[in-house]
Design a protein around this motif. Structure first.
Motif, PDB file in Angstrom:
ATOM      1  N   GLY A 115       0.823  -1.209   0.000  1.00 22.29           N
ATOM      2  CA  GLY A 115       0.000   0.000   0.000  1.00 22.29           C
ATOM      3  C   GLY A 115       0.853   1.253   0.000  1.00 22.29           C
ATOM      4  N   ARG A 116       1.904   1.266   0.789  1.00 17.59           N
ATOM      5  CA  ARG A 116       2.811   2.419   0.801  1.00 17.59           C
ATOM      6  C   ARG A 116       3.534   2.575  -0.532  1.00 17.59           C
ATOM      7  N   ILE A 117       3.922   1.453  -1.129  1.00 22.35           N
ATOM      8  CA  ILE A 117       4.579   1.524  -2.438  1.00 22.35           C
ATOM      9  C   ILE A 117       3.637   2.105  -3.470  1.00 22.35           C
ATOM     10  N   ASP A 118       2.377   1.686  -3.463  1.00 21.70           N
ATOM     11  CA  ASP A 118       1.397   2.247  -4.397  1.00 21.70           C
ATOM     12  C   ASP A 118       1.202   3.742  -4.166  1.00 21.70           C
ATOM     13  N   GLN A 122       2.009   6.704  -6.845  1.00 21.89           N
ATOM     14  CA  GLN A 122       1.028   7.724  -7.215  1.00 21.89           C
ATOM     15  C   GLN A 122       1.608   9.119  -7.033  1.00 21.89           C
ATOM     16  N   ARG A 123       2.353   9.349  -5.976  1.00 22.82           N
ATOM     17  CA  ARG A 123       2.988  10.647  -5.756  1.00 22.82           C
ATOM     18  C   ARG A 123       4.002  10.951  -6.856  1.00 22.82           C
ATOM     19  N   ILE A 124       4.777   9.949  -7.244  1.00 20.03           N
ATOM     20  CA  ILE A 124       5.758  10.139  -8.320  1.00 20.03           C
ATOM     21  C   ILE A 124       5.050  10.475  -9.620  1.00 20.03           C
ATOM     22  N   LYS A 128       5.446  13.931 -11.737  1.00 21.74           N
ATOM     23  CA  LYS A 128       5.838  13.938 -13.146  1.00 21.74           C
ATOM     24  C   LYS A 128       4.823  14.687 -13.996  1.00 21.74           C
ATOM     25  N   ARG A 129       3.550  14.547 -13.675  1.00 21.97           N
ATOM     26  CA  ARG A 129       2.502  15.247 -14.425  1.00 21.97           C
ATOM     27  C   ARG A 129       2.550  16.754 -14.188  1.00 21.97           C
ATOM     28  N   SER A 130       2.887  17.155 -12.974  1.00 21.43           N
ATOM     29  CA  SER A 130       2.896  18.591 -12.646  1.00 21.43           C
ATOM     30  C   SER A 130       4.102  19.306 -13.254  1.00 21.43           C
TER      31      SER A 130
END
Length: 131
Positions: A115-118, A122-124, A128-130
């Motif tokens: 769960g933490r890896i997911d 998601q944060r990465i 990258k999108r921002s």
């Protein structure tokens, strides 16, 4: 009492299978679905802990109430054999209890780590999108 041991055995087997599927490499998209299923199953599987403690108390009670053969010829060979068989079953059941508790703890730990890896992935993706 045999039904309790069968239930605990099946529970330990289900925990092992879920743990195996969560840790298999190459299940990228399927792992998210498995993770939600396992997270949903963790709360009902928590009942394994008090169940194991109850069964451990049962083993201890049987150990304390076992017949003792203090003298050399106090027990017949059949009583001695039954006593040895009971000890073997208790040892097997204690191993089953330990494995069920260990597998639950591993399943909980692996699920929280995945769960933490997911979340980190998601944060990465969001960073990258921002950019």
């Amino acid at each position: 009492m045999a039904l309790e041991w069968v239930v605990l055995g099946y529970t330990a087997g289900a925990e092992a299978i879920m743990l195996l599927f969560l840790t298999l490499p190459g299940l990228g998209g399927l792992r998210r679905g498995l993770l939600t299923v396992v997270r949903g199953a963790l709360k009902p599987l928590l009942s394994v802990v008090p169940f194991c403690l109850f069964l451990l108390a049962d083993i201890y009670w049987k150990y304390e109430m076992r017949p003792t053969c203090e003298q050399e010829h106090a027990c017949t060979p059949s009583e001695h054999l039954r006593h040895e068989k009971s000890i073997m079953k208790s040892q097997r059941n204690a191993i089953l209890i330990a494995s069920a508790l260990l597998l639950y703890w591993l399943l909980f730990s692996v699920t929280s780590l995945l769960g933490r890896i997911d979340q980190q992935n998601q944060r990465i993706e969001n960073l990258k999108r921002s950019e």
